[in-house]
Structure formats: C-alpha cells, structure tokens
Design an enzyme around this catalytic site. Structure first.
Site, mmCIF file in Angstrom:
data_model
loop_
_atom_site.group_PDB
_atom_site.id
_atom_site.type_symbol
_atom_site.label_atom_id
_atom_site.label_comp_id
_atom_site.label_asym_id
_atom_site.label_seq_id
_atom_site.Cartn_x
_atom_site.Cartn_y
_atom_site.Cartn_z
ATOM 1 N N ARG A 33 33.953 45.237 35.512
ATOM 2 C CA ARG A 33 34.840 46.020 36.364
ATOM 3 C C ARG A 33 34.123 46.832 37.437
ATOM 4 O O ARG A 33 34.428 46.707 38.611
ATOM 5 C CB ARG A 33 35.674 46.984 35.500
ATOM 6 C CG ARG A 33 36.754 47.714 36.286
ATOM 7 C CD ARG A 33 37.552 48.655 35.403
ATOM 8 N NE ARG A 33 38.201 47.969 34.298
ATOM 9 C CZ ARG A 33 38.948 48.576 33.375
ATOM 10 N NH1 ARG A 33 39.114 49.887 33.439
ATOM 11 N NH2 ARG A 33 39.519 47.899 32.414
ATOM 12 N N HIS A 79 44.030 38.533 37.870
ATOM 13 C CA HIS A 79 43.620 39.923 37.632
ATOM 14 C C HIS A 79 44.780 40.717 37.035
ATOM 15 O O HIS A 79 45.578 41.312 37.772
ATOM 16 C CB HIS A 79 43.182 40.552 38.962
ATOM 17 C CG HIS A 79 42.309 41.747 38.834
ATOM 18 N ND1 HIS A 79 41.062 41.716 38.244
ATOM 19 C CD2 HIS A 79 42.487 43.028 39.232
ATOM 20 C CE1 HIS A 79 40.512 42.910 38.288
ATOM 21 N NE2 HIS A 79 41.359 43.738 38.891
ATOM 22 N N TYR A 123 54.889 45.788 54.016
ATOM 23 C CA TYR A 123 54.865 45.874 55.476
ATOM 24 C C TYR A 123 53.617 45.236 56.094
ATOM 25 O O TYR A 123 53.664 44.782 57.234
ATOM 26 C CB TYR A 123 54.923 47.341 55.931
ATOM 27 C CG TYR A 123 56.153 48.077 55.470
ATOM 28 C CD1 TYR A 123 57.425 47.642 55.826
ATOM 29 C CD2 TYR A 123 56.041 49.218 54.671
ATOM 30 C CE1 TYR A 123 58.551 48.319 55.402
ATOM 31 C CE2 TYR A 123 57.171 49.904 54.232
ATOM 32 C CZ TYR A 123 58.420 49.449 54.604
ATOM 33 O OH TYR A 123 59.526 50.117 54.177
#
Length: 385
Positions: A33, A79, A123
């Site tokens: 990670r 993921h 967006y």
C-alpha cells in the site's frame, strides 16, 4: 497446574498471536500500500489505475472518459477500496504542481496550488498521458509477472515494464508502519543521461560523476535549492535534508517604488495560505517594509506582487520572509522503496542499477515472447508449404 499459571500461559499465547498479526499487517501496509516499487516507482493503487485505463483503451490518442467511469473500473476489477481514495490518486497524477511528469491527462477542475479541491468525479474527465503509456509499453508481451486480482477473476501486473525510471522522475511520498518514504522528483532528461552514462562499462558511475548529470531534485513548482550538502548526502546514503527557497526578483516602477515578485514556490507550499501568513505577519508588525500584497497569478504562470515601502531594503524584507514564512522550507529525503518484497533505503547508483536490472529482464522476456510468436508462425507456414 494452578489457575494463575494457566492464565499466564494464555496471556503469553495471546501476546504472541497479536504480535504475529501486527507484523503481518505491517508488512501488508509496507509492501502492498504505502511504499513504491523500486522498479516502476509506483504504489499498487497507482499501478492498478494505469493498468485498468490501458486495458480499457483510454490512451492519449483516444477521447477523454469520465473519471467516474475510471474509478468504477478500478474499484470493481482491481482495487477494492473506497472511491475517494482512488479518485484522489487519479487527481494527483493529473496535477502539474504535484507531479514532475504527469501520468494522467485531466480535463476539468483538478484542483490548484491554492489548495482548491478537484471537482467531483462525475464532472471531470481523464485519459492516459504518453509518459504513462511508456510505463505500460510491451506489457502484453509477457514482460512482467501477472497475478490474480482480489477475486481471482482477472490478472493484474505485479510491476509495470517501465521504460523510464519513474521512481526518481515523479518521486514518492508514503507513510507505512514504522517507516516512511520521501523521494523528490527529478528532471527526466537529466535522469536518462545519467542512466545511459552509468551503463557504459568504462564509465565510473560514482556520486560525483552522476551529480554532474543530475545536479539535484527538480520540483514541479520550481524553487531554488540552497546548498549541495543535503543532495550529496541523499544520493550517497539515501537520506538527507535539502532547503528550498521561493524564486523571486525585484522590479522598480516608473515612480521609483520597488517590489518583490514571487514566480516559483517550494514544493507542496499552498500559495493562498502563504499570502494569508504574510498578511498576518504584516498586521502583527513582525515583518516591516511591506505596503501592498497582491496575487497576480494567471494561466500564464505564478506572480505574487509584494510592494516595498519607500526607504526600505527589499533584501531585508526578503530575508525576513524566508525566516518567518514557508517561502523557505526543508525537504527531508528518505529514498525508501520495495526491493524483492522488502523495504530498502537506496542510494542514487542503487536506484539506477535496480532499474537497469528490471529493463534487462523486461527486454529478455519480450525477446523470448517475440521469438516464440515467430516460431509458431513459421510452424504454420511450413505446414501450408
């Protein structure tokens, strides 16, 4: 056996089990990670995003796609974490003030150096940049090991083929359990020149020779590195501290008024918060000599205007700004990366050597794959003949 003795044995067993569990958790965070791989310079989250976009064909020559689509693809296939974490990673890879070599081409509001957040992923749009495609080049030719994804329905790469030394190009920042990495970004041209120099057998690839080609870090926001000792220590030992100053110059108006102009800031400094800090110090009279402060930045670049009072020395004002504000910061270099599934602190020659070994393996595997494809084709042609 007494009850006290049995309780003590049970307590020891619980402690041992907790210790093993914590060590397993620590290694999972360190390897899976928080720390980048020394070969491609990517953390698993970044690698999965780039690979998912490559698999779907969202490359630089194709149209932009909604970031929501990319987030869904990454979460659903590779993921299994929160959408916010994945989108924040996408945003960072598309910010020119965060990445020296951007890996994602963003369209829309992806935040600013003033600390403004990116627009919601419904967006904004994105696609891969050519540099990211160089990291993914030849991945379909058995150049790297593939492993099952979280539900074993697909395969994902353990590392990318990486034609460029991305660990140093974009650097990395991450906090694991008991350790952290903080690698500064570098100039791609300088890095490739040093890499090509180091692979010539007759060349002595020592720190002094490499530093002639790589004089130091090259931050996306610019700034000036003060002194060379910190850079030398970092390249030699993997650890060092460098001091970065904002880039300024002095201008004189027609009326004879002098002003300081800031055109570059140290890495990760928030411009809006810096201006607030300067204004606060002026109000508190901790800094004298400033009569006006304006942010004149536009799409052409950064420009912060600081007007100096008549009779005051701009150099003295600048010295006080360096002392009391983030116009001068320190960057603690800690070149920690994953090597053979273990965290290791690397000096500059070691980083280049590990990248070289990775490229040798990739090219060897690619050549074997192409040879096998050619032999299969020859077998078919012989049959037809």
């Amino acid at each position: 056996m007494s009850e006290v003795t049995q309780e003590r044995i049970d307590l020891i067993n619980i402690e041992d089990e907790m210790q093993r569990a914590y060590i397993d958790y620590s290694m999972s965070v360190i390897v899976g990670r928080a720390l980048p791989d020394a070969r491609d310079g990517l953390k698993p989250g970044n690698r999965r995003i780039l690979y998912a976009m490559k698999e779907r064909g969202w490359t630089h020559s194709k149209a932009y796609v909604k970031c929501a689509k990319v987030v869904g693809e990454v979460i659903g296939n590779y993921h299994p974490h929160g959408d916010t974490a994945v989108y924040d990673t996408i945003v960072r890879m598309a910010q020119d003030f965060a990445m020296r070599g951007m890996l994602i081409d963003g369209q829309g509001n992806f935040g600013s150096i003033d600390g403004d957040r990116a627009a919601a992923y419904r967006y904004t749009e994105c696609r891969l940049r050519p540099l990211a495609e160089e990291l993914l080049a030849d991945i379909d030719k058995n150049t790297v090991d593939m492993r099952p994804n979280f539900d074993e329905s697909l395969m994902e790469p353990a590392v990318l083929p990486a034609r460029v030394p991305n660990l140093l190009v974009n650097g990395s920042t991450g906090i694991a359990v008991g350790m952290a990495t903080n690698i500064p970004p570098h100039n791609l041209t300088e890095l490739m020149n040093a890499f090509l120099y180091s692979i010539v057998p007759r060349h002595q690839a020592d720190i002094a020779s490499l530093m002639e080609l790589i004089p130091g870090a090259d931050f996306p926001t610019g700034g000036t590195i003060v002194g060379k000792q910190g850079i030398y220590e970092a390249y030699t030992t993997g650890r060092g501290v460098i001091r970065i100053r904002a880039k300024t110059h002095t201008e004189t108006s027609k009326e004879g008024r002098e002003s300081l102009i800031i055109t570059e800031l140290p890495f990760m400094v928030n411009k809006a918060m810096l201006l607030e800090k300067i204004a606060e110090l002026v109000r508190q009279k901790k800094i004298d000599g400033i009569s006006d402060l304006r942010d004149e930045s536009d799409r052409k670049g950064m420009r912060v205007y600081i007007q100096i009072k008549r009779g005051d020395n701009p150099d003295v004002v600048l010295s006080n700004l360096y002392k009391h504000t983030s116009m001068q910061t320190s960057f603690g270099i800690n070149m920690l990366a994953i090597v053979d599934r273990q965290p290791k602190i690397l000096a500059l020659p070691q980083v280049l050597e590990f990248f070289l070994q990775h490229r040798i393996e990739v090219v060897t595997r690619r050549t074997r794959y192409e040879l096998q494809q050619a032999e299969n084709r020859m077998h078919l042609l012989e049959g037809l003949m």
